[in-house]
Design a protein around this motif. Sequence first.
Motif, PDB file in Angstrom:
ATOM      1  N   GLU A  12       0.969  -1.124   0.037  1.00 58.99           N
ATOM      2  CA  GLU A  12      -0.119   0.005   0.026  1.00 58.99           C
ATOM      3  C   GLU A  12       0.734   1.302   0.054  1.00 58.99           C
ATOM      4  N   GLN A  13       0.443   2.291  -0.876  1.00 57.11           N
ATOM      5  CA  GLN A  13       1.258   3.504  -0.781  1.00 57.11           C
ATOM      6  C   GLN A  13       0.355   4.768  -0.334  1.00 57.11           C
ATOM      7  N   GLY A  14       1.354   5.609   0.189  1.00 57.77           N
ATOM      8  CA  GLY A  14       0.475   6.682   0.862  1.00 57.77           C
ATOM      9  C   GLY A  14       0.379   7.802  -0.367  1.00 57.77           C
ATOM     10  N   LYS A  15      -0.101   8.846  -0.151  1.00 57.56           N
ATOM     11  CA  LYS A  15      -0.072  10.016  -0.996  1.00 57.56           C
ATOM     12  C   LYS A  15       1.215  10.538  -1.685  1.00 57.56           C
ATOM     13  N   ASP A  16       2.054  10.451  -0.620  1.00 56.90           N
ATOM     14  CA  ASP A  16       3.524  10.979  -0.881  1.00 56.90           C
ATOM     15  C   ASP A  16       4.433   9.966  -1.751  1.00 56.90           C
ATOM     16  N   GLY A  17       3.853   8.729  -1.924  1.00 53.67           N
ATOM     17  CA  GLY A  17       4.515   7.500  -2.802  1.00 53.67           C
ATOM     18  C   GLY A  17       5.418   6.603  -1.890  1.00 53.67           C
ATOM     19  N   THR A  18       5.362   6.824  -0.703  1.00 55.38           N
ATOM     20  CA  THR A  18       5.825   5.979   0.374  1.00 55.38           C
ATOM     21  C   THR A  18       5.032   4.786   0.764  1.00 55.38           C
ATOM     22  N   ILE A  19       5.819   3.692   0.533  1.00 57.45           N
ATOM     23  CA  ILE A  19       5.008   2.474   1.250  1.00 57.45           C
ATOM     24  C   ILE A  19       4.579   2.422   2.626  1.00 57.45           C
ATOM     25  N   VAL A  20       3.268   2.062   3.078  1.00 54.68           N
ATOM     26  CA  VAL A  20       2.956   2.068   4.296  1.00 54.68           C
ATOM     27  C   VAL A  20       3.432   1.047   4.975  1.00 54.68           C
ATOM     28  N   LEU A  21       4.012   1.573   6.140  1.00 51.62           N
ATOM     29  CA  LEU A  21       4.705   0.214   7.003  1.00 51.62           C
ATOM     30  C   LEU A  21       3.676  -0.580   7.982  1.00 51.62           C
ATOM     31  N   LYS A  22       3.880  -1.734   7.756  1.00 51.49           N
ATOM     32  CA  LYS A  22       3.086  -2.628   8.837  1.00 51.49           C
ATOM     33  C   LYS A  22       3.988  -3.242   9.789  1.00 51.49           C
ATOM     34  N   ASN A  23       3.415  -3.311  11.023  1.00 57.68           N
ATOM     35  CA  ASN A  23       4.268  -4.127  12.214  1.00 57.68           C
ATOM     36  C   ASN A  23       5.731  -3.652  12.002  1.00 57.68           C
ATOM     37  N   LYS A  24       6.086  -2.578  11.726  1.00 57.96           N
ATOM     38  CA  LYS A  24       7.239  -2.097  11.660  1.00 57.96           C
ATOM     39  C   LYS A  24       8.220  -2.819  11.141  1.00 57.96           C
ATOM     40  N   SER A  25       7.979  -3.532   9.999  1.00 60.05           N
ATOM     41  CA  SER A  25       8.976  -4.507   9.347  1.00 60.05           C
ATOM     42  C   SER A  25       8.744  -4.588   7.856  1.00 60.05           C
ATOM     43  N   PHE A  26       9.862  -4.585   7.154  1.00 60.11           N
ATOM     44  CA  PHE A  26       9.802  -4.492   5.618  1.00 60.11           C
ATOM     45  C   PHE A  26       9.058  -5.687   4.955  1.00 60.11           C
ATOM     46  N   LEU A  27       9.431  -7.000   5.648  1.00 58.34           N
ATOM     47  CA  LEU A  27       8.816  -8.132   5.017  1.00 58.34           C
ATOM     48  C   LEU A  27       6.927  -8.076   5.368  1.00 58.34           C
ATOM     49  N   ALA A  28       6.579  -7.419   6.379  1.00 60.22           N
ATOM     50  CA  ALA A  28       5.281  -7.316   6.553  1.00 60.22           C
ATOM     51  C   ALA A  28       4.516  -6.353   5.905  1.00 60.22           C
ATOM     52  N   SER A  29       5.320  -5.352   5.152  1.00 59.69           N
ATOM     53  CA  SER A  29       4.907  -4.166   4.430  1.00 59.69           C
ATOM     54  C   SER A  29       4.816  -4.794   2.957  1.00 59.69           C
ATOM     55  N   VAL A  30       5.597  -5.408   2.787  1.00 58.59           N
ATOM     56  CA  VAL A  30       5.620  -5.663   1.284  1.00 58.59           C
ATOM     57  C   VAL A  30       5.375  -7.425   0.967  1.00 58.59           C
ATOM     58  N   VAL A  31       4.020  -7.601   0.777  1.00 61.89           N
ATOM     59  CA  VAL A  31       3.646  -8.922   0.900  1.00 61.89           C
ATOM     60  C   VAL A  31       3.944  -9.993  -0.268  1.00 61.89           C
ATOM     61  N   ARG A  32       4.564 -10.916  -0.494  1.00 58.44           N
ATOM     62  CA  ARG A  32       4.944 -11.677  -1.614  1.00 58.44           C
ATOM     63  C   ARG A  32       3.882 -12.851  -1.743  1.00 58.44           C
ATOM     64  N   PRO A  33       2.581 -12.690  -2.255  1.00 56.05           N
ATOM     65  CA  PRO A  33       1.542 -13.968  -1.927  1.00 56.05           C
ATOM     66  C   PRO A  33       1.856 -14.925  -2.750  1.00 56.05           C
ATOM     67  N   MET A  34       2.379 -15.021  -3.988  1.00 52.39           N
ATOM     68  CA  MET A  34       2.694 -16.120  -4.723  1.00 52.39           C
ATOM     69  C   MET A  34       3.617 -15.751  -6.182  1.00 52.39           C
ATOM     70  N   LYS A  35       3.917 -16.872  -6.778  1.00 51.37           N
ATOM     71  CA  LYS A  35       4.517 -16.913  -8.042  1.00 51.37           C
ATOM     72  C   LYS A  35       3.450 -17.695  -9.064  1.00 51.37           C
ATOM     73  N   LYS A  36       3.424 -17.234 -10.284  1.00 51.91           N
ATOM     74  CA  LYS A  36       2.599 -17.819 -11.365  1.00 51.91           C
ATOM     75  C   LYS A  36       3.804 -17.574 -12.569  1.00 51.91           C
ATOM     76  N   ASN A  37       3.191 -18.403 -13.622  1.00 51.32           N
ATOM     77  CA  ASN A  37       3.946 -18.413 -14.953  1.00 51.32           C
ATOM     78  C   ASN A  37       3.204 -17.257 -15.843  1.00 51.32           C
ATOM     79  N   THR A  38       2.346 -16.745 -15.647  1.00 48.50           N
ATOM     80  CA  THR A  38       1.852 -15.219 -16.269  1.00 48.50           C
ATOM     81  C   THR A  38       1.642 -14.262 -15.469  1.00 48.50           C
ATOM     82  N   TYR A  39       1.404 -13.098 -16.017  1.00 50.04           N
ATOM     83  CA  TYR A  39       0.974 -11.989 -15.332  1.00 50.04           C
ATOM     84  C   TYR A  39      -0.528 -12.228 -15.183  1.00 50.04           C
ATOM     85  N   SER A  40      -1.158 -11.368 -14.236  1.00 51.80           N
ATOM     86  CA  SER A  40      -2.372 -11.410 -14.088  1.00 51.80           C
ATOM     87  C   SER A  40      -3.279 -10.959 -15.418  1.00 51.80           C
ATOM     88  N   TYR A  41      -4.550 -11.258 -15.719  1.00 49.84           N
ATOM     89  CA  TYR A  41      -5.329 -10.939 -16.752  1.00 49.84           C
ATOM     90  C   TYR A  41      -6.596 -10.054 -16.248  1.00 49.84           C
TER      91      TYR A  41
END
Length: 867
Positions: A330-359
């Motif tokens: 999630e990004q704020g109005k200034d373009g910075t990423i909203v920090l969650k739980n004071k953790s980089f990995l919690a703020s940038v979620v990496r849900p999955m890998k696939k073989n194609t971009y979403s459609y």
Amino acid sequence: MYCRALFLFMLCVFRILPGFSQERKDSLGHLPIEYARFVKNPNQLYGFYERGSKGKKGDLSIEVFKSVGKGQSDVVDFKINRLKIPSIDSIEFYIDAKQIASSKINAVKRRIFLPASNKDYDVQAKYEGRIVSTLHVSVLPVVTQHLRIVPLRKMKMNRDSIENELNYQFRAANIRFDVTIEPVFENDALENPGLFENPGSDRLKYTDQMRHVRDTYIKSYKEKTKNSLLFFVIPKFVNPGLEGYMVKNKALGFVVQADSRQLSHTIATEYLDGFANIEAFEKDRRTLLGWGIDNEEWIRINKNPKVYSIIDDYEEVVTNNGLIAYYFFEQGKDGTIVLKNKSFLASVVRPMKKNTYSYHLQIDNILYKTLFRIQSKPFNTLHLLSVVASISGFIYGFRKLRAFLKKRMKKPRLVSFFSRLIQWLGILFLSFVMIKVVDLGYSWFEVTDGIIKSYSGYKEKKVLDLLFDNTHPNKLEEKKIGSELIIKRGRHYFLYERKKVLYFKMNVSKTNVPLKLRLIANSDSLNTAVLDESIPAESHYIVVKVYSAKGKWLRDQVYNHLGVDLTSKLKLADPPKRILIFVSGYRPTSLGSTFEENFEDIRSNGLEFPNSLNRLFTEDRYNYWHPWKEIDDNFKERINPTEYYYADGHHSVSTSNHRSLLNFSTNSSIYPKRCKNHQFHTCYTTSTVGSKIFGSKRAKTIGLLATRPNKKGFAMRLNNGKIAGRNLYQMLNELPNSSGNDTLYLVVHSMGFAYAQGMIEQLRGRINFGGYYILAPENATAGTVNLTEWKQVWQYGSNLNAPNQDAPCLQDGVAPQACVKGLSEEQRIYFPQSLYKHKGYFDSHFVGYYDWVLKIQAGKKGYIRQR
């Protein structure tokens, strides 16, 4: 005389009724004893079943079956018709020619105490040396079934009552339930509505609501879901008549709350219909007090492979491989990423890998707005206009053409007929072409960078669920490895396609707490101060450039997509590894106790799973190998790999030599079963399916086998295998590892052979080839193996068109065997003659019967060397 007259009357009734079939009651006590037979004892401990069938002459014959526990005894009664046999004392009972004792109950009945045994046996009742009735006894080992019940609301349940009721209902199969009732499951993330959505009647998928309950429970109690049935007790379904639901062959069920007796009945129904995959809703099947489980079913239930999977086979499963890595933040109005739980990995979620971009389509042209759908395919105004134009153009043009030809041809009616035929064929063809041309225009509206309007206002979890289920309709893979960013801004979501390596700038406090986070760049190279120089990236990486609050650079941190910190590992030495890949073949939509049962849904209903998603798993995701005596673990023990993965080579029957489900169903239904006498085969010719006019005819059985190569289908599987090969290469080359000094071992079965060939093409020259072990390959002649590349290659299967060929009834009918190109008889090993009962149309192909491969002695042909 009265009994005899009544019996003859019953026979007449059965003769009059067309297609007489016995109701599913375990006893035919309502029928009089015509001569003498074994009958049910009300105090028996295990199962009893009588099957009535009408003979060729219309007479009724009755077979009697009994189940007993392994090493346990039980009782059965025997009754005579005194009009035929004067005295019950004249009856003697034998097991393998050895007389056994019995006790007299009354003038027409005796009681037999069945002896304890470890194997099946028959009890023969003889009168004056002649067999008058036979009792077929199935000896079943006790099977302990752990069952965990999780209520979602407070309710009263009696554990002992439920356990005793279940044990009683399944005593014939010698199943002993161990019931645990868990506390009420409550969780902040769990939405617990009063109504649960109705699932599909085909029992193939869990609803999103069910999956959410399951996933939330697993996060807290993962260990409790292993080797156990899991039943959630829910308030109710939308359909008030639905009491429970369980996907076929799975260990997860949902049942509506009720009193303990009704709850045990519902669980038993779902266990039978779902876990054991035996139809529990037949109209003639009694339930509750004495379920109508017949002798074949109690054996099937007892021998059920016990696959405790709680994920249906249509679900996407998160894996650490795929050509496109997904990121969500999630990004704020200034373009910075909203920090969650004071953790980089919690703020940038990496849900999955696939073989194609979403459609996603962002259609803003009225001509492309969807008007309706046919089997999920959208049709728009431009489709309709193009079809109307095709029809109008052809009708007008051919009308002019017919008028012209009628003036110059001698047979105008014939000309008119053929011109109209050509006209409508042309209309169909041109309409099809025009629809395809219009479809190409959808690419103009595909979102690659920009807002996804259809997601606006959704919660983050809903968006992630939609992304998880999103599949590209026109692609199986992307040409280049990349990343997809889903960024939330306010109530809207934006999509961006980016390169493999993402670079972030993170400012931290003096105590290393993140203060500000921003995405700054992306590239296809890994450029970090941790390495001496920039290197091409073979996988997905995250580089976090850490700065102080005042902007001073402090360090670089490097992560993989899973979030594993690679910073201290990037310069480590790359150890050589042995990589073992299991490549599965066709996955039937049911999982019975025999391979033939597995294919029953295909033959009966034409059901198939979708083709492989071309990703690899770290466990047997689809339960293809492990349920069958843990055959995959046995291969691991022999090959001793450093790492192992499972690839899914499943594709439709249409890609096999059978070419269609109809061909396969027809062929398997007429092909002869295994001959009972292995020394005298009667299977060399078969009566084929004929017509009402000409009837059936005899044909050579071997000629029925599907041996004509389906090169197009093989090529499709091979090409999809290349995608899996790309994913494997990516995983094996994640720093500090490199596949150049690794050695690959392949264990492949059936359709998995073509798929493995594609993986090999993708990996050739990038990894060392060790052992290639091919079990019952489908369409073997379409693939080529280069022996000089491998240290060891063996092909295992049935013997067709080679010296000492197996009899027709013993051949692999699913995938008739032939020698893989590049191999010779020196590399082929055939099914041992001693395993006669493991051969046949289905059995010779069944992966669970290939455990003999690992029993081949060292130094013998086919031995897989210990690593």
